[in-house]
Design an enzyme around this catalytic site. Structure first.
Site, mmCIF file in Angstrom:
data_model
loop_
_atom_site.group_PDB
_atom_site.id
_atom_site.type_symbol
_atom_site.label_atom_id
_atom_site.label_comp_id
_atom_site.label_asym_id
_atom_site.label_seq_id
_atom_site.Cartn_x
_atom_site.Cartn_y
_atom_site.Cartn_z
ATOM 1 N N GLU A 1 38.164 37.567 30.299
ATOM 2 C CA GLU A 1 39.543 37.271 29.882
ATOM 3 C C GLU A 1 39.996 35.886 30.339
ATOM 4 O O GLU A 1 40.883 35.286 29.734
ATOM 5 C CB GLU A 1 40.508 38.347 30.398
ATOM 6 C CG GLU A 1 40.787 38.379 31.896
ATOM 7 C CD GLU A 1 39.761 39.169 32.712
ATOM 8 O OE1 GLU A 1 38.627 39.373 32.220
ATOM 9 O OE2 GLU A 1 40.084 39.572 33.845
ATOM 10 N N CYS B 1 34.621 44.006 35.546
ATOM 11 C CA CYS B 1 34.455 43.922 37.000
ATOM 12 C C CYS B 1 34.509 45.316 37.630
ATOM 13 O O CYS B 1 33.549 46.065 37.496
ATOM 14 C CB CYS B 1 35.475 42.948 37.578
ATOM 15 S SG CYS B 1 34.854 42.133 39.052
ATOM 16 N N GLY C 1 35.847 47.852 36.523
ATOM 17 C CA GLY C 1 35.614 48.776 35.411
ATOM 18 C C GLY C 1 34.123 48.951 35.151
ATOM 19 O O GLY C 1 33.638 50.057 34.896
ATOM 20 N N HIS D 1 34.810 38.088 34.604
ATOM 21 C CA HIS D 1 36.126 38.241 33.971
ATOM 22 C C HIS D 1 36.194 37.405 32.686
ATOM 23 O O HIS D 1 36.669 36.271 32.714
ATOM 24 C CB HIS D 1 37.230 37.801 34.941
ATOM 25 C CG HIS D 1 37.411 38.753 36.063
ATOM 26 N ND1 HIS D 1 38.254 39.832 35.976
ATOM 27 C CD2 HIS D 1 36.840 38.812 37.276
ATOM 28 C CE1 HIS D 1 38.187 40.519 37.104
ATOM 29 N NE2 HIS D 1 37.345 39.923 37.906
ATOM 30 N N LYS E 1 59.726 29.324 32.856
ATOM 31 C CA LYS E 1 59.542 27.888 33.101
ATOM 32 C C LYS E 1 58.101 27.478 32.791
ATOM 33 O O LYS E 1 57.860 26.422 32.195
ATOM 34 C CB LYS E 1 59.888 27.605 34.567
ATOM 35 C CG LYS E 1 59.716 26.169 34.977
ATOM 36 C CD LYS E 1 60.607 25.809 36.146
ATOM 37 C CE LYS E 1 60.649 26.840 37.234
ATOM 38 N NZ LYS E 1 59.659 26.652 38.293
#
Ligand code: GLN
Length: 557
Positions: free
Chosen positions: A532, A398, A400, A530, A22
């Site tokens: 990403e 982070c 990592g 982050h 959705k």
């Protein structure tokens, strides 16, 4: 705030069952309306009682998506930001918990002036107010409002009531889309419409009459089935739209264009396409990105070492969705195909942990993403030791990045038992430690929305990998963490061995990026934030692109 002449709203609700896409359908609807020249924004409503998505278990709920302003939201918000190429504000996200919290706060502040505060209309009215506030703040001409859950369930009744009330208040400015599922049972081999017909009835019982039905199914819907759904409602066959599975979710807007969904929705909202230059540019940029996702000349194999992959025999990558999408965008723009393997951090710890690391040789690059708590931590550290020593390109995000610092402290500087105090409160070398203001919050059990969150600036050091990648001396990235790299008196010792803090907060207090001197390792970088969360189809993130390029150029043939 500038006033938009007319604000229009499209409510997207689900039928039959959840998990049919959705959010992606709603994002694609937003995209095709953007192509017509309108300013489009989105609101996501989650029916659960959690005030936000920040306290939820990633294995169960998937990624927490952090907005620029630090609000911790559902991963669907990431889809909206990526499809619409925009940054959304905190008003764009709400839950049952956040709405009740607002109503109760207002009641305590006497904002209802002594009236009886009732579930209806006061709760749905608070929802309506927030939707309008989000639209105004985003300066949106059209706002897509996705109501989580499925029609017929108890949890989202108040949100459906808000949608109905909005239609009553603004009959010409509100449209409804039902996204429903059309099963093709194996024993029949035929697409069945009955569950959707029943979902339509349930929706109509709530006083909502959809303008469009999108039938999600593995296959395209034929006219016969479109007619069946139309005749069981007040719709025309033309209002029933096919929504088949496609290879790439980014191709869905194009498919909807072939169904003329853009024109149909504008008509329902009494709008004409603007078709301005900007809209044309936006459309062709998107089409060119979609073409690039299908064309690759080179290939790299990337291992992602995570710990939220679900249970039993099922590997779920939902907890890392933005990382995967960020890799895809950089892949499309660099022409490199990415093959991702999901590696369980836990498999690299314990008796056979270090031995298992030898199998990492086959990867062209290793990415260690974010996470919380102790599980899998030693596995991540073992993997990082292996990739550092074997010069495999490394990208730590982070947690990592934090574990890359711990690994360096332990194995290069011989700081025995160095650790993060998140995992070992008694470590003699707490290279990763909690900030004092965070400590106070944890003692008060104040866990909700209390981390270092949202966009913060960082300054990059000259002559570093980070500076070369970003091609800038200052950046802004989104954060979500409680712990920090604190080297203190040991900073020089780290530096002497080639461990560089290449990015830090403007006051110089908080390290933001670490890297190894390229004389020691060709590509080893870790970031406290982050990246990403800011990668977009049309604006790939430079760190992900650099990581892929390094993986390709160092690829073992
Ligand atoms: N658990 C670590 C911290 O709170 C890392 C967080 C993350 O990876 N998002 O600092």
């Amino acid at each position: 705030m500038p006033k938009i002449r007319k604000q229009k709203y499209i409510f997207v609700v689900g039928g039959v069952m959840s998990g049919v896409g959705k959010g992606i359908t709603a994002s694609s609807i937003g995209k095709i309306l953007q192509f017509t020249g309108y300013k489009v924004s989105a609101v996501k409503i989650d029916p659960y009682v959690n005030v936000d998505a920040g306290t939820m278990n990633p294995t169960e709920h998937g990624e927490t998506f952090v907005l620029e302003d630090g609000y911790e939201t559902d991963q669907d918000m990431g889809n909206y930001e990526r499809f619409l190429n925009t940054s959304l504000c905190r008003e764009s996200y709400m839950t049952t918990g956040s709405i009740y919290q607002k109503v109760i706060r207002d009641e305590r502040a006497l904002k209802y002036k002594g009236k009886t505060v009732s579930v209806v209309p006061h709760v749905p009215m608070a929802v309506v107010e927030q939707i309008k506030k989000a639209a105004t703040k985003e300066e949106a001409e059209i706002t897509i409002v996705e109501i989580g859950g499925t029609v017929g369930e108890y949890e989202n009744i108040l949100f459906l009531e808000s949608a109905r009330m909005m239609k009553r208040m603004h009959p010409d400015d509100v449209a409804f889309v039902l996204v429903s599922y059309l099963p093709v049972p194996n024993m029949l081999g035929e697409m069945k419409t009955k569950p959707t017909q029943l979902a339509l009835r349930r929706l109509q019982e709530s006083g909502i009459f959809p303008d469009i039905v999108v039938g999600r199914s593995p296959h395209e819907m034929d006219d016969r089935r479109k007619r069946k759904i139309a005749t069981s409602s007040m719709l025309y066959t033309d209002d029933i739209i096919s929504g088949p599975n496609l290879k790439s979710i980014y191709d869905i807007p194009n498919f909807f264009l072939t169904e003329k969904l853009d024109k149909k929705l504008l008509r329902k909202l009494h709008l004409r396409p603007k078709n301005n230059k900007q809209a044309q540019k936006n459309k062709s940029a998107w089409q060119s990105f979609v073409r690039k996702t299908k064309k690759h000349t080179n290939k790299v194999k990337i291992g992602i070492v995570g710990k939220y992959f679900g249970t039993g025999n099922f590997i779920l990558s939902d907890a890392y969705v933005s990382v995967i999408e960020a890799l895809k965008f950089s892949a499309a723009h660099t022409g490199i195909k990415v093959d991702i393997d999901w590696l369980q951090a836990q498999n690299y710890e314990g008796k056979n942990g270090k031995r298992n690391c030898a199998a990492l040789k086959k990867y062209d690059g290793i990415l260690v993403p974010g996470g919380f708590g102790k599980s899998g931590i030693e596995g991540k550290i073992n993997v990082i030791e292996y990739v550092r020593k074997n010069k495999i390109p490394f990208f730590g995000i982070c947690l990592g990045m934090q574990m890359a610092s711990v690994e360096f402290a332990r194995n290069v500087l011989n700081f025995d038992k160095a650790h993060s105090t998140e995992s070992d409160q008694k470590t003699p070398y707490p290279v990763i430690d909690i900030l004092p203001e965070q400590k106070k919050r944890l003692t008060k059990r104040d866990y909700g929305g209390s981390m270092r969150l949202g966009a913060h600036d960082a300054i990059l050091k000259e002559d570093t990998l980070a500076r070369k990648i970003y091609r800038s001396d200052s950046i802004s990235e989104r954060h979500r963490h409680r712990y920090e790299l604190i080297l203190g008196e040991h900073e020089n010792a780290f530096e002497e061995k080639g461990f560089i803090i290449s990015g830090a907060s403007p006051d110089g207090q908080l390290p933001e990026i670490i890297e190894l001197d390229t004389k020691i390792h060709p590509f080893f970088i870790g970031v406290q934030f982050h990246p990403e969360l800011k990668a977009r189809p049309l604006v790939p993130h430079p760190l992900f692109s650099a990581f892929l390029k390094a993986s390709l150029s160092l690829k073992k043939l």
